[in-house]
Design an enzyme around this catalytic site. Structure first.
Site, PDB file in Angstrom:
ATOM      1  N   ARG A 177       0.845  -1.128  -0.124  1.00 40.42           N
ATOM      2  CA  ARG A 177      -0.066  -0.009  -0.025  1.00 40.42           C
ATOM      3  C   ARG A 177       1.045   1.254   0.102  1.00 40.42           C
ATOM      4  NH1 ARG A 177      -2.094  -3.575  -1.367  1.00 40.42           N
ATOM      5  NH2 ARG A 177      -3.582  -4.965  -0.479  1.00 40.42           N
ATOM      6  N   SER A 227     -11.057   0.103   3.694  1.00 40.94           N
ATOM      7  CA  SER A 227     -10.253  -0.433   4.929  1.00 40.94           C
ATOM      8  C   SER A 227      -9.499   1.200   5.363  1.00 40.94           C
ATOM      9  CB  SER A 227      -9.129  -1.201   4.713  1.00 40.94           C
ATOM     10  OG  SER A 227      -9.770  -2.466   4.372  1.00 40.94           O
ATOM     11  N   GLU A 297      -4.427   3.754   6.258  1.00 37.76           N
ATOM     12  CA  GLU A 297      -4.190   3.597   4.861  1.00 37.76           C
ATOM     13  C   GLU A 297      -5.022   4.866   4.260  1.00 37.76           C
ATOM     14  OE1 GLU A 297      -5.241  -0.168   3.377  1.00 37.76           O
ATOM     15  OE2 GLU A 297      -6.075   0.458   1.608  1.00 37.76           O
TER      16      GLU A 297
HETATM   17  C1  LIG Z   1     -15.296   0.123  -0.678  1.00 38.99           C
HETATM   18  C2  LIG Z   1     -14.134   0.327  -1.056  1.00 38.99           C
HETATM   19  C3  LIG Z   1     -13.178  -0.840  -1.071  1.00 38.99           C
HETATM   20  C4  LIG Z   1     -11.734  -0.961  -1.219  1.00 38.99           C
HETATM   21  N1  LIG Z   1     -11.083  -1.788  -1.510  1.00 38.99           N
HETATM   22  C5  LIG Z   1      -9.749  -1.865  -1.561  1.00 38.99           C
HETATM   23  C6  LIG Z   1      -8.786  -3.071  -1.985  1.00 38.99           C
HETATM   24  O1  LIG Z   1      -9.474  -4.041  -2.006  1.00 38.99           O
HETATM   25  N2  LIG Z   1      -7.665  -2.863  -1.963  1.00 38.99           N
HETATM   26  C7  LIG Z   1      -6.946  -1.729  -1.995  1.00 38.99           C
HETATM   27  O2  LIG Z   1      -5.854  -1.735  -2.214  1.00 38.99           O
HETATM   28  N3  LIG Z   1      -7.821  -0.584  -1.686  1.00 38.99           N
HETATM   29  C8  LIG Z   1      -8.955  -0.583  -1.877  1.00 38.99           C
HETATM   30  N4  LIG Z   1      -9.623   0.698  -1.548  1.00 38.99           N
HETATM   31  C9  LIG Z   1      -8.936   1.874  -1.560  1.00 38.99           C
HETATM   32  C10 LIG Z   1      -8.589   2.490  -2.693  1.00 38.99           C
HETATM   33  O3  LIG Z   1      -9.808   2.067  -3.739  1.00 38.99           O
HETATM   34  C11 LIG Z   1      -7.339   2.515  -3.178  1.00 38.99           C
HETATM   35  O4  LIG Z   1      -6.492   2.826  -2.578  1.00 38.99           O
HETATM   36  C12 LIG Z   1      -7.230   3.168  -4.720  1.00 38.99           C
HETATM   37  O5  LIG Z   1      -5.927   2.683  -5.167  1.00 38.99           O
HETATM   38  C13 LIG Z   1      -7.339   4.746  -4.462  1.00 38.99           C
HETATM   39  O6  LIG Z   1      -7.292   5.145  -5.907  1.00 38.99           O
HETATM   40  P1  LIG Z   1      -7.862   6.598  -5.984  1.00 38.99           P
HETATM   41  O7  LIG Z   1      -7.966   6.777  -7.704  1.00 38.99           O
HETATM   42  O8  LIG Z   1      -9.685   6.462  -5.599  1.00 38.99           O
HETATM   43  O9  LIG Z   1      -7.302   7.576  -5.413  1.00 38.99           O
HETATM   44  P2  LIG Z   1      -7.621   8.744  -4.380  1.00 38.99           P
HETATM   45  O10 LIG Z   1      -8.310   8.335  -3.398  1.00 38.99           O
HETATM   46  O11 LIG Z   1      -8.164   9.901  -5.097  1.00 38.99           O
HETATM   47  O12 LIG Z   1      -6.158   9.540  -4.216  1.00 38.99           O
HETATM   48  C14 LIG Z   1      -5.399   8.366  -3.360  1.00 38.99           C
HETATM   49  C15 LIG Z   1      -3.932   9.140  -3.532  1.00 38.99           C
HETATM   50  O13 LIG Z   1      -3.528   8.777  -4.830  1.00 38.99           O
HETATM   51  C16 LIG Z   1      -2.809   9.985  -5.418  1.00 38.99           C
HETATM   52  N5  LIG Z   1      -3.367   9.883  -6.902  1.00 38.99           N
HETATM   53  C17 LIG Z   1      -4.445   9.462  -7.519  1.00 38.99           C
HETATM   54  N6  LIG Z   1      -4.565   9.498  -8.770  1.00 38.99           N
HETATM   55  C18 LIG Z   1      -2.889   9.781  -8.884  1.00 38.99           C
HETATM   56  C19 LIG Z   1      -2.210   9.922 -10.220  1.00 38.99           C
HETATM   57  N7  LIG Z   1      -3.008   9.957 -11.405  1.00 38.99           N
HETATM   58  N8  LIG Z   1      -0.707  10.072 -10.006  1.00 38.99           N
HETATM   59  C20 LIG Z   1      -0.333  10.497  -8.761  1.00 38.99           C
HETATM   60  N9  LIG Z   1      -0.982  10.114  -7.489  1.00 38.99           N
HETATM   61  C21 LIG Z   1      -2.349   9.812  -7.799  1.00 38.99           C
HETATM   62  C22 LIG Z   1      -3.694  11.327  -4.596  1.00 38.99           C
HETATM   63  O14 LIG Z   1      -3.076  12.421  -4.851  1.00 38.99           O
HETATM   64  C23 LIG Z   1      -3.920  10.691  -3.252  1.00 38.99           C
HETATM   65  O15 LIG Z   1      -2.790  11.108  -2.518  1.00 38.99           O
HETATM   66  C24 LIG Z   1     -10.955   0.427  -1.283  1.00 38.99           C
HETATM   67  C25 LIG Z   1     -11.755   1.678  -1.261  1.00 38.99           C
HETATM   68  C26 LIG Z   1     -13.244   1.534  -0.905  1.00 38.99           C
HETATM   69  C27 LIG Z   1     -13.844   2.722  -0.765  1.00 38.99           C
END
Ligand SMILES: Cc1cc2nc3c(=O)[nH]c(=O)nc-3n(C[C@H](O)[C@H](O)[C@H](O)COP(=O)(O)OP(=O)(O)OC[C@H]3O[C@@H](n4cnc5c(N)ncnc54)[C@H](O)[C@@H]3O)c2cc1C
Length: 305
Positions: A177, A227, A297
């Site tokens: 992560r 999480s 996380e």
């Molecule tokens: C219901 C639910 C279930 C989930 N299950 C999982 C799971 O099974 N496994 C898991 O690992 N995670 C899980 N997550 C967490 C989440 O989906 C992941 O961490 C995902 O990778 C976040 O991506 P995002 O685009 O939503 O990022 P955001 O939440 O929008 O941003 C998170 C970080 O990533 C950075 N970021 C976003 N896009 C970019 C880019 N293009 N370049 C550089 N930095 C960037 C942002 O600046 C920020 O710091 C879950 C979340 C929810 C709500």
């Protein structure tokens, strides 16, 4: 720093008016449905626009925040100052034999479906992770034994000066992560995944099985950030929280989920402050009872109201 009107004019000169919003409420861009407004919300349509906006923010010393699909973020009630960029309009995908090249604004769920459609195996683990491809690289997202690190070959990023770089996956220091994307202030524009030919029926069966597991265990009926905590070495965060008697604990409308103690849900209209207070309360109780530090996380960004 330029005043807001001058800054607006400079931003629309790069990204054009329809891609720039002022005082944009961000709640609907996050899975927790929390948070205030962005001063400027920019949704560029080309890599060049991304590069120029980053350069502008750097030169004018304007705070810059990248918002992916908002599934691992809590935005505070006071919102975010400066420029917030979202890459949702950069979401193309291309398959060449066993290679899948995806722009970072695409959802990783869509990428796993594209792999299935092309009879490619390797991205099944991502079929229920609600992040963008960029966010998935940033977090080295993973589930059910798979993670981004297993299938990522290379990535195209923009640095804080607006320069493009193509990096091998090994240059991102992808670990549980985490990655070095934040410390290098990289903006991920593109990811190249290397997959393997597979049987579409097997791929689909795996994805259906993982979706069933997810839907039966996670409180997907309420807004949440997934999480809240990383897995502490030797423990499971959800189990520690459950054994601490915290399931159902509520501050305002934020509640430790009754279905999965590792999740905090927004029951109706909670504030970011309530959600964050509940996270801190859980951390404090688990530390007192088990002497285990629960590391978040989920990222917390923005300003208090
Ligand atoms: C219901 C639910 C279930 C989930 N299950 C999982 C799971 O099974 N496994 C898991 O690992 N995670 C899980 N997550 C967490 C989440 O989906 C992941 O961490 C995902 O990778 C976040 O991506 P995002 O685009 O939503 O990022 P955001 O939440 O929008 O941003 C998170 C970080 O990533 C950075 N970021 C976003 N896009 C970019 C880019 N293009 N370049 C550089 N930095 C960037 C942002 O600046 C920020 O710091 C879950 C979340 C929810 C709500």
């Amino acid at each position: 720093m330029a005043d807001n009107h001058q800054l607006y004019k400079k931003i629309i000169k790069i990204a054009s008016e329809e891609n720039v919003m002022v005082n944009k409420p961000l709640k609907s861009y996050t899975y927790t449905r929390l948070g205030g407004q962005a001063d400027f919300f920019v949704t560029p349509e080309t890599y060049q626009d991304v590069q120029e906006i980053v350069k502008l923010a750097n030169e004018e010393e304007v705070p810059f925040t990248l918002l992916g699909n908002g599934s691992n973020l809590i935005i505070k009630d006071g919102g975010i100052r400066g420029i917030v960029m979202n890459l949702g309009k950069l979401a193309e995908m291309n398959v060449n034999k066993t290679t899948l090249v995806v722009q970072s604004g695409a959802k990783i769920i869509q990428a796993s479906r594209e792999a299935l459609a092309n009879k490619l195996t390797g991205l099944e683990f991502a079929c229920g992770i609600p992040g963008s491809v960029g966010g998935a690289l940033f977090m080295n997202a993973g589930a059910y034994g798979g993670e981004v690190k297993d299938v990522l070959e290379s990535t195209v990023v923009v640095d804080r000066y607006g320069e493009l770089h193509t990096l091998a996956a090994s240059e991102l220091d992808l670990e549980y992560r985490t990655s070095n994307i934040l410390e290098n202030a990289y903006i991920v524009l593109e990811a190249t995944f290397v997959l393997k030919e597979g049987d579409p029926e097997d791929i689909k069966a795996t994805m259906d099985d993982l979706t069933f597991k997810r839907e039966s265990k996670q409180p997907l009926e309420y807004p949440s950030c997934g999480s809240v905590f990383k897995r502490p070495p030797g423990y499971f965060a959800g189990k520690l929280i459950q054994d601490s008697g915290l399931q159902g604990k509520q501050i305002g409308d934020a509640q430790v989920s009754l279905k999965h103690a590792g999740f905090i849900v927004n029951r109706h209209e909670c504030t970011a402050q309530e959600y964050i207070e509940l996270i801190q309360f859980v951390q404090q109780v688990v530390k007192e009872k088990y002497d285990v530090v629960l590391e978040r996380e989920v990222k917390i960004i923005g300003e208090d109201e």
